[in-house]
Design an enzyme around this catalytic site. Structure first.
Site, short mmCIF file in Angstrom:
data_model
loop_
_atom_site.label_atom_id
_atom_site.label_comp_id
_atom_site.label_asym_id
_atom_site.label_seq_id
_atom_site.Cartn_x
_atom_site.Cartn_y
_atom_site.Cartn_z
N CYS A 34 0.83 -1.21 0.00
CA CYS A 34 0.00 0.00 0.00
C CYS A 34 0.86 1.26 0.00
O CYS A 34 0.36 2.34 -0.24
CB CYS A 34 -0.94 0.01 1.20
SG CYS A 34 -0.06 0.05 2.77
N ASP A 36 2.26 2.66 2.54
CA ASP A 36 2.16 3.45 3.76
C ASP A 36 3.42 3.33 4.62
O ASP A 36 4.07 2.29 4.63
CB ASP A 36 0.94 3.00 4.58
CG ASP A 36 -0.36 3.37 3.87
OD1 ASP A 36 -0.28 4.14 2.90
OD2 ASP A 36 -1.42 2.89 4.28
N CYS A 60 -2.93 5.16 5.87
CA CYS A 60 -4.39 5.12 5.90
C CYS A 60 -4.91 5.38 7.32
O CYS A 60 -4.17 5.42 8.29
CB CYS A 60 -4.86 3.77 5.41
SG CYS A 60 -4.53 2.48 6.62
N CYS A 104 -2.50 -3.15 8.52
CA CYS A 104 -2.11 -1.82 8.99
C CYS A 104 -1.64 -1.89 10.44
O CYS A 104 -0.71 -1.18 10.84
CB CYS A 104 -3.28 -0.85 8.88
SG CYS A 104 -4.20 -1.02 7.34
#
Ligand code: FES
Length: 126
Positions: A34, A36, A60, A104
């Site tokens: 992603c 991140d 996110c 995450c």
């Protein structure tokens, strides 16, 4: 996909955001898929207790919420206790995350571990 109230709360009002100027351990992790990135700053005292902690996340909402919750969970703990923090404990404290967002929370666990490793390494160099 729905988020718990706790996740929304930590996303909207993240705790311990920013850089700790007198941090003695910094951990940075990223997720290649992603893109991140999360940074964790800790200030450990001579007794091995995490006196202060903060984070910066370029990522996110779930990454923001999990890092915020993780900082609250390790503040005031010893580094050994903080090393035991798992991403599932963070998810549980947030009253769950949608399955697609569990990765995450892994960033938060890894960032804490890397910050502690960094602290230990710096201490050995002294
Ligand atoms: Fe990558 Fe959340 S989507 S950390």
């Amino acid at each position: 996909m729905s988020y718990s109230k706790k996740v929304l709360d930590h996303f909207q009002c993240p705790r311990n955001v920013g850089e700790l100027e007198d941090a003695n351990g910094i951990g940075m992790v990223g997720n290649a898929k992603c893109g991140d990135i999360m940074q964790m700053f800790i200030k450990v005292n001579d007794d091995g207790i995490i006196e202060d902690v903060s984070f910066k996340t370029f990522g996110c909402g779930a990454a923001v919420a999990t890092s915020s919750m993780a900082t609250e969970m390790i503040k005031g703990k010893t580094i050994d206790e903080a090393l035991k923090l798992t991403n599932s404990a963070v998810v549980e404290a947030l009253e769950g995350l949608p399955p697609a967002k569990v990765h995450c929370s892994v960033l938060a666990e890894e960032a804490v571990k890397l910050a502690i490793e960094d602290y230990k390494k710096k201490k050995e160099e002294l």
